[in-house]
Design an enzyme around this catalytic site. Structure first.
Site, short mmCIF file in Angstrom:
data_model
loop_
_atom_site.label_atom_id
_atom_site.label_comp_id
_atom_site.label_asym_id
_atom_site.label_seq_id
_atom_site.Cartn_x
_atom_site.Cartn_y
_atom_site.Cartn_z
N CYS A 150 0.85 -1.19 0.00
CA CYS A 150 0.00 0.00 0.00
C CYS A 150 0.89 1.25 0.00
O CYS A 150 2.10 1.17 0.15
CB CYS A 150 -0.92 0.00 1.21
SG CYS A 150 -0.05 -0.07 2.77
N CYS A 175 3.40 1.75 2.81
CA CYS A 175 4.57 0.88 2.85
C CYS A 175 5.67 1.43 1.95
O CYS A 175 6.85 1.40 2.29
CB CYS A 175 4.20 -0.53 2.40
SG CYS A 175 2.66 -1.11 3.10
#
Lengths: 482, 78
Positions: free
Chosen positions: B11, B14
């Protein structure tokens, strides 16, 4: 050629109408609320109620609260789901959490309310809450053996305790007030307090040109683009640009662009709350009660936000900006595509298939929800299209319940955590419960009394409970005797 | 040699965390091996309830948020 033009026009018109005042007043605060929930509510303040030792009447509501408050994005949904399932309260609350998260979070509810109406949002919230807990309890009953085998593990993960700081509560309340002030269609907000006339002679001509560019058919529920809409779209583009400069590295501190972006966002909300009417003599600016309410909420927000510590407000802005990046673009594309597709669908098809609140119509709604995958929140404009084309609210709610819960992607993800048999059971229950939710809401819209609805639901739940209790005892005996 | 693991399914947060951690390591002049962990089972082996998670030498130092470069430099030095 003219057909293609008509399609593109439909898409552009739909998009422009969606970027209009009432949607912005909902979406802009909703992004900030979602960001605030992610950054300002410590996860431990809710997860402490999701440990293994917590009694059921606490853990199930806590799981729903976690779904609503913590899980606005998939970064949280999967790990939290797996954590509750493997190391915490077990499969029941984990399922409640999973069911409630995509439909019960603030973004989904605020957006549903502003596009489809407050009654839809309330029905979606209540039925999801009720059935989320129901599905959780069912899964816990069906797979109780699984929980027993997990009991050996510790639940240190859920031992942390934390509270929400008081400025953070102030920020959240001010944001919710902002959302309500911007979206509610009630008297003091809609009343025009004073009117100012700008001698802008071109205003009416502009408006005529805009309606010419994006023709619309009010009978089909379409909206045109107003001068105000154009102004708002221009402001949005500016926000996008300044936010990119000011928010990308917000974690390391704010810069000039950050403040410009925030100022523009506040301006956009205030402009969206105005009532701009072009007429022959110029542009009439109506100051509605809404403008003052929005202004008051913004003032309260800035007061509380200033008391947050830097780490908190930077985190808040970053999460809000991340939601914008993640969802807004998809939403824009989705809304455009919906506008194109709408030109192709004949209202008669929808009316024939799902125009009445029948079992078949609700099943069709659910099946469509399962097989179609729409990115976060795009299911709402899709639902609006179906509603305008004559779909009955019952099947529409059934679709709205099933779509965010079940898609191929989410089914695969759930299967990776809990295994296939449990996933199939879950999918089956979601389908059954969504159909029933649609039937109930449809009956309510058709004017069936609350008493009958409650009776129907009570019968369904009682039948289910008896069947499961029998199954439970049966399995217990079978295991004890073996 | 340090081992830095970024836990997360890919995502936006991250990716951001990885960028921040790489910058932190570079600015502290430390050499580190960066490993992205995207498999859910491997992620859940660590005790965390939200991604992105940051693991330095097999120890989970933060989860569910993006720490600042200064914080990461402290952890790297510890």
């Amino acid at each position: 050629m003219s057909f293609v033009l008509q399609l593109l026009n439909g898409g552009a018109g739909n998009l422009a109408a969606y970027l209009a005042a009432h949607v912005l007043l909902c979406l802009l605060p909703a992004f900030f609320i979602a960001g605030a929930m992610t950054a300002l509510i410590p996860k431990a303040s809710i997860t402490r109620w999701l440990g293994r030792a917590t009694p059921r009447h606490v853990s199930y509501p806590a799981a729903a609260a976690a779904g609503s408050l913590l899980a606005v994005c998939s970064c949280t949904i999967v790990p939290l789901f797996a954590g509750i399932y493997r190391k915490g309260a077990g499969i029941g609350p984990a399922m409640t959490f999973l069911f409630f998260a995509p439909a019960g979070n603030i973004m989904a509810l605020a957006y549903t309310g502003s596009i489809l109406g407050v009654d839809f949002a309330i029905a979606r919230f209540l039925l999801c809450l009720l059935f989320g807990i129901g599905i959780g309890l069912l899964m816990a009953l069906l797979f109780w053996r699984d929980d027993a085998s997990h009991d050996a593990q510790t639940d240190a993960l859920f031992a942390d305790k934390a509270g929400i700081s008081s400025p953070a509560i102030g920020v959240l309340l001010a944001l919710v007030a902002l959302l309500i002030a911007g979206t509610l269609k009630l008297w003091p907000l809609t009343a025009t307090v004073t009117v100012v006339n700008l001698p802008l002679l071109l205003a009416e001509a502009w408006q005529a040109t805009l309606f010419q560019w994006v023709p619309f058919d009010a009978a089909k529920g379409e909206e045109g683009v107003s001068v105000q809409g154009l102004l708002l779209i221009a402001l949005l583009v500016l926000i996008g640009f300044t936010a990119y400069k000011g928010m990308e590295n917000i974690v390391e501190g704010a810069n000039r662009w950050t403040w410009i972006a925030l100022g523009l966002a506040a301006t956009t909300l205030l402009v969206a709350a105005l009532r701009l009417t072009p007429h022959a003599g110029g542009l009439e600016i109506g100051f509605t009660g809404r403008v003052f309410a929005v202004g008051l909420a913004l003032w309260a927000l800035s007061r509380y936000a200033r008391r947050l510590n830097p780490e908190d407000w930077q985190g808040w802005l970053w999460e809000s900006w991340r939601f914008v990046k993640q969802i807004f673009l998809l939403l824009v594309v989705g809304v455009f595509v919906v506008g194109v597709v709408r030109q192709l669908i004949q209202p008669e098809w929808i009316q024939a298939l799902a125009g009445r609140n029948s079992l078949l119509a609700n099943t069709v709604g659910v099946a469509f929800g399962v097989f179609m995958y729409f990115p976060t929140l795009v299911e709402v404009p899709v639902a609006r299209m179906f509603l305008d084309l004559g779909m009955h609210p019952g099947p529409l709610l059934a679709y709205l319940m099933a779509d965010p819960e079940l898609s191929l992607q989410s089914i695969l993800m759930i299967a990776a955590v809990i295994g296939r048999p449990k996933t199939f059971a879950y999918v089956g229950w979601v389908a059954v419960f969504s159909i029933i939710a649609g039937l109930l809401y449809g009956a309510w819209v058709d004017g069936v009394g609350l008493g009958w609805l409650a009776l129907g639901m009570a019968t369904f739940i009682a039948a289910l409970a008896v069947a499961l209790a029998w199954l439970h005892r049966h399995l217990h005996k079978a295991i004890q005797s073996s | 040699m340090l081992t830095v693991k970024i836990l997360g399914s890919g995502c936006a947060n991250c990716k951001k965390l990885e960028a921040v951690a790489r910058e932190a390591a570079a600015s502290a002049g430390l050499e580190a091996e960066f490993i992205k962990v995207t498999d859910m089972k491997a992620i859940m082996a660590f005790d965390l309830l939200a991604t992105p998670g940051l693991v330095i030498n097999e120890k989970l130092v933060s989860s569910g948020r993006i720490p600042t470069q200064a914080e990461i430099r402290q952890w790297l030095a510890a």
